[in-house]
Design a protein around this motif. Structure first.
Motif, PDB file in Angstrom:
ATOM      1  N   LYS A  65      -4.443   6.312  -1.587  1.00 48.56           N
ATOM      2  CA  LYS A  65      -2.988   6.443  -1.609  1.00 48.56           C
ATOM      3  C   LYS A  65      -2.591   7.366  -0.460  1.00 48.56           C
ATOM      4  N   LEU A  66      -1.505   7.071   0.204  1.00 47.54           N
ATOM      5  CA  LEU A  66      -0.997   7.985   1.238  1.00 47.54           C
ATOM      6  C   LEU A  66      -0.754   9.361   0.617  1.00 47.54           C
ATOM      7  N   ASP A  67      -0.297   9.379  -0.631  1.00 49.48           N
ATOM      8  CA  ASP A  67      -0.027  10.643  -1.316  1.00 49.48           C
ATOM      9  C   ASP A  67      -1.264  11.528  -1.452  1.00 49.48           C
ATOM     10  N   ASP A  68      -2.469  10.956  -1.352  1.00 51.24           N
ATOM     11  CA  ASP A  68      -3.700  11.734  -1.489  1.00 51.24           C
ATOM     12  C   ASP A  68      -4.224  12.262  -0.153  1.00 51.24           C
ATOM     13  N   ILE A  69      -3.498  11.993   0.929  1.00 53.44           N
ATOM     14  CA  ILE A  69      -3.926  12.434   2.259  1.00 53.44           C
ATOM     15  C   ILE A  69      -3.069  13.618   2.673  1.00 53.44           C
TER      16      ILE A  69
END
Length: 179
Positions: A92-96
């Motif tokens: 997920k982009l949110d995890d980067i």
């Protein structure tokens, strides 16, 4: 000269021409390209930037990635024709970790745009503009992602600014962030 405080996110970066445009304007670029052939060129074009050879999705898992380099239609959604397929780690982009506010988020993922947005909900809160390719590229039926993309964006406080009917590209503005 004020330093640029926002960054650019390029999802589906290909060989990096979009990111290079912004790098030359002194923006930090975070580029994501799952296809290894394009990625090898991307790292040469965007030296010094944050380049990721990973697929983005709405969860962290492993999916089948269909390679179609000749046509630029490689996708996580099975296309009508493809050269080969590989197992690909997706996140997920949110995890980067992206420490800056996001000035512009660009998504061009050959039909996987809704899933990428679903994995970017937290990131959207600190994003000023989002441009999405909603062309008729989703899967074997070649559907547009326009409706699902708009529904996700509207539900997250974005307004539609413009739509290019020739290229099927939309741009949204975060109504919670003032200029």
């Amino acid at each position: 000269d004020m330093p640029v405080t926002e960054c650019i996110i390029d999802i589906g970066a290909n060989i990096g021409e979009f990111g290079l445009f912004w790098k030359l304007k002194d923006f930090s670029v975070y580029a994501f390209e799952p296809d290894v052939i394009e990625y090898d060129v991307l790292v040469k074009n965007l030296t010094g930037e944050s380049i990721h050879n990973v697929g983005l999705w709405n969860s962290s898992t492993t999916l089948t990635f269909y390679s179609a380099n000749d046509s630029g239609d490689s996708s996580l959604i099975r296309p009508e024709t493809f050269k080969n397929s590989v197992q690909l780690e997706v996140k997920k982009l949110d995890d980067i970790e992206i420490p800056k506010a996001i000035g512009l988020l660009k998504i061009e993922a050959e039909g996987a745009e809704p899933e990428i947005l679903e994995g970017s909900i937290n990131s959207l809160t600190k994003t000023r503009y989002v441009t999405v390719d909603v062309g008729e590229e989703r899967g074997e039926s070649k559907e547009s992602t326009l409706v699902s993309v708009c529904n996700i964006m509207f539900a997250n406080g974005f307004e539609l600014m413009d739509f290019n009917p020739n290229r099927l590209v939309v741009i949204f503005k975060n109504s919670m962030i003032s200029d």
